[in-house]
Design a protein around this motif. Structure first.
Motif, PDB file in Angstrom:
ATOM      1  N   VAL A  47       5.711  -0.982   1.563  1.00 56.65           N
ATOM      2  CA  VAL A  47       5.327   0.494   1.604  1.00 56.65           C
ATOM      3  C   VAL A  47       5.670   0.954   0.268  1.00 56.65           C
ATOM      4  CG1 VAL A  47       5.085   2.728   2.502  1.00 56.65           C
ATOM      5  CG2 VAL A  47       4.744   0.568   3.849  1.00 56.65           C
ATOM      6  N   GLN A  48       4.701   1.376  -0.849  1.00 58.64           N
ATOM      7  CA  GLN A  48       5.305   2.004  -1.908  1.00 58.64           C
ATOM      8  C   GLN A  48       4.511   3.225  -2.392  1.00 58.64           C
ATOM      9  OE1 GLN A  48       5.397  -1.009  -5.289  1.00 58.64           O
ATOM     10  NE2 GLN A  48       4.002   0.463  -6.332  1.00 58.64           N
ATOM     11  N   ASP A  49       5.381   4.233  -2.418  1.00 62.89           N
ATOM     12  CA  ASP A  49       4.773   5.500  -2.787  1.00 62.89           C
ATOM     13  C   ASP A  49       5.095   6.055  -4.155  1.00 62.89           C
ATOM     14  OD1 ASP A  49       3.135   6.179  -0.325  1.00 62.89           O
ATOM     15  OD2 ASP A  49       4.810   6.708   0.531  1.00 62.89           O
ATOM     16  N   SER A 100       0.926  -1.033  -0.052  1.00 61.81           N
ATOM     17  CA  SER A 100       0.054  -0.124  -0.062  1.00 61.81           C
ATOM     18  C   SER A 100       0.932   1.305  -0.089  1.00 61.81           C
ATOM     19  CB  SER A 100      -0.858  -0.126   1.185  1.00 61.81           C
ATOM     20  OG  SER A 100      -0.220   0.288   2.300  1.00 61.81           O
ATOM     21  N   THR A 101       0.269   2.402  -0.096  1.00 61.87           N
ATOM     22  CA  THR A 101       0.962   3.534   0.092  1.00 61.87           C
ATOM     23  C   THR A 101       1.311   3.816   1.554  1.00 61.87           C
ATOM     24  OG1 THR A 101      -0.997   4.881   0.281  1.00 61.87           O
ATOM     25  CG2 THR A 101      -0.167   4.634  -2.045  1.00 61.87           C
ATOM     26  N   SER A 102       2.102   4.674   1.824  1.00 67.96           N
ATOM     27  CA  SER A 102       2.415   4.894   3.409  1.00 67.96           C
ATOM     28  C   SER A 102       1.143   5.570   4.003  1.00 67.96           C
ATOM     29  CB  SER A 102       3.624   5.770   3.454  1.00 67.96           C
ATOM     30  OG  SER A 102       3.274   7.206   2.655  1.00 67.96           O
ATOM     31  N   SER A 116      -0.994   2.494   4.626  1.00 63.66           N
ATOM     32  CA  SER A 116      -0.378   1.728   5.521  1.00 63.66           C
ATOM     33  C   SER A 116      -0.538   2.316   7.103  1.00 63.66           C
ATOM     34  CB  SER A 116       0.899   1.401   5.288  1.00 63.66           C
ATOM     35  OG  SER A 116       1.681   0.669   6.227  1.00 63.66           O
ATOM     36  N   ASN A 117      -0.263   3.679   7.265  1.00 67.82           N
ATOM     37  CA  ASN A 117      -0.442   4.399   8.526  1.00 67.82           C
ATOM     38  C   ASN A 117      -1.894   4.431   9.020  1.00 67.82           C
ATOM     39  OD1 ASN A 117       2.387   4.596   8.563  1.00 67.82           O
ATOM     40  ND2 ASN A 117       2.227   6.634   7.528  1.00 67.82           N
ATOM     41  N   ALA A 123       1.767  11.649   5.675  1.00 71.88           N
ATOM     42  CA  ALA A 123       1.876  11.505   7.152  1.00 71.88           C
ATOM     43  C   ALA A 123       2.273  12.657   7.997  1.00 71.88           C
ATOM     44  CB  ALA A 123       2.705  10.254   7.529  1.00 71.88           C
ATOM     45  N   SER A 155      -1.673  -1.399   8.538  1.00 70.29           N
ATOM     46  CA  SER A 155      -0.926  -2.049   9.658  1.00 70.29           C
ATOM     47  C   SER A 155      -1.861  -2.537  10.456  1.00 70.29           C
ATOM     48  CB  SER A 155      -0.074  -1.035  10.087  1.00 70.29           C
ATOM     49  OG  SER A 155       1.106  -0.639   9.210  1.00 70.29           O
ATOM     50  N   ASN A 181       5.065  14.324   2.058  1.00 72.78           N
ATOM     51  CA  ASN A 181       4.346  13.025   2.754  1.00 72.78           C
ATOM     52  C   ASN A 181       3.290  13.313   3.372  1.00 72.78           C
ATOM     53  OD1 ASN A 181       4.568  11.272   5.189  1.00 72.78           O
ATOM     54  ND2 ASN A 181       5.764  10.299   3.817  1.00 72.78           N
TER      55      ASN A 181
END
Length: 306
Positions: A132-134, A103-105, A108-109, A228, A113, A226
């Motif tokens: 994780v792949q952005d 997933s993207t970060s 995932s966040n 996040a 997760s 980013n």
């Protein structure tokens, strides 16, 4: 050396001989083994020297096997095939209990997760590797399943639509309380957090305001690369970020972030579960895929009933 326990010549010479005998060509064997024809010839001469036997007759237009060569080839060919079958069995036995999900970060966040912890509690014998792949992936995918916003460009992959979210302004609770019920012009004058991403599917502040009919000026603000970081800045009261209403629901409920009401815009893209063709998935990957679809469907019913 370990090979001498079985009184074998070097395995590289056996591999070179088997390939050359199968092709009846040193050149084709060299291409298969990614070496030069001279290297294949050298390995076979070394094998013939160790055995004290001629394995090939060199002809004007190629090579043919001698009687000794034919006997050795038949034995090696069947032995290599049995080894190959055993190795495949070992690989499949392991891969049945392993799956890789990406997933993207941001996803995932905010979701994946924690979801994988719930999956592990239900299926402790399944090993799930998470990546994780952005960035855009090209070539062979390193995952079985991927959760993404928008469709993947690779039409060989299977896409299952999960849901379509709303894009809403978010900040800390004090900011949300102060701006609640305000118009778009007032919101546009606040410090906005701009996400600079190579992914052109992400909606910008200008696009979001325009989608709601506001074409007036909007302020500049913080710029981050980013998602996040953008959310963390919003949580700390440093500005207002654009967020996915459903994906951020756990943070809203925990009081870590707040939606600035009443403004929202339907996201232009949906979230998808993307996976390799079913015939390429391990049993573990199929189980994980179905579990995620079931969990998200149940969550959708829960949200719709509220």
């Amino acid at each position: 050396m370990a090979r001498r326990y079985y009184n074998l010549p070097p395995l590289t010479t056996l591999a070179a001989f088997e390939a050359a005998a199968r092709h009846l060509s040193f050149k084709d064997a060299a291409q298969e083994l990614s070496v030069t024809p001279g290297a294949v010839s050298h390995q076979i001469k070394a094998l013939e020297g160790e055995l004290g036997a001629t394995l090939f007759r060199r002809m004007h237009r190629g090579v043919v096997l001698t009687e000794e060569g034919e006997t050795l080839f038949n034995t090696l060919s069947s032995s290599f095939m049995r080894i190959s079958n055993v190795l495949q069995t070992v690989r499949e036995a392991r891969s049945r209990n392993v799956a890789t999900i990406g997933s993207t970060s941001a996803v995932s966040n905010l979701y994946l997760s924690r979801a994988m912890i719930r999956f592990w509690r239900e299926y402790p014998d399944i090993q799930v590797n998470q990546v994780v792949q952005d960035y855009a992936q090209t070539g062979v995918q390193e995952w079985d399943i991927f959760l993404r916003y928008g469709r993947d460009a690779d039409d060989r992959l299977t896409h299952t639509k999960l849901y379509t979210d709303n894009l809403v302004p978010v900040g800390d609770e004090a900011t949300a309380a102060l701006l609640k019920g305000g118009d778009l012009e007032k919101l546009a004058q606040q410090r906005l957090i701009y996400l600079e991403s190579s992914d052109k599917s992400w909606t910008t502040w200008a696009e979001w305001f325009r989608g709601l009919g506001y074409t007036g000026p909007i302020t500049t603000g913080l710029r981050v690369n980013n998602y996040a970081v953008a959310l963390q800045a919003a949580r700390e009261g440093a500005g207002i970020a654009l967020g996915w209403q459903r994906l951020l629901l756990p943070l809203f409920r925990a009081g870590k972030l707040a939606q600035i009401e009443p403004h929202k815009l339907g996201a232009p893209h949906s979230f998808y579960l993307v996976n390799r063709p079913s015939e390429d998935l391990s049993e573990a990957a199929k189980l994980l895929r179905n579990w995620i679809l079931r969990e998200i469907t149940n969550t959708s019913h829960e949200l719709n009933s509220r």
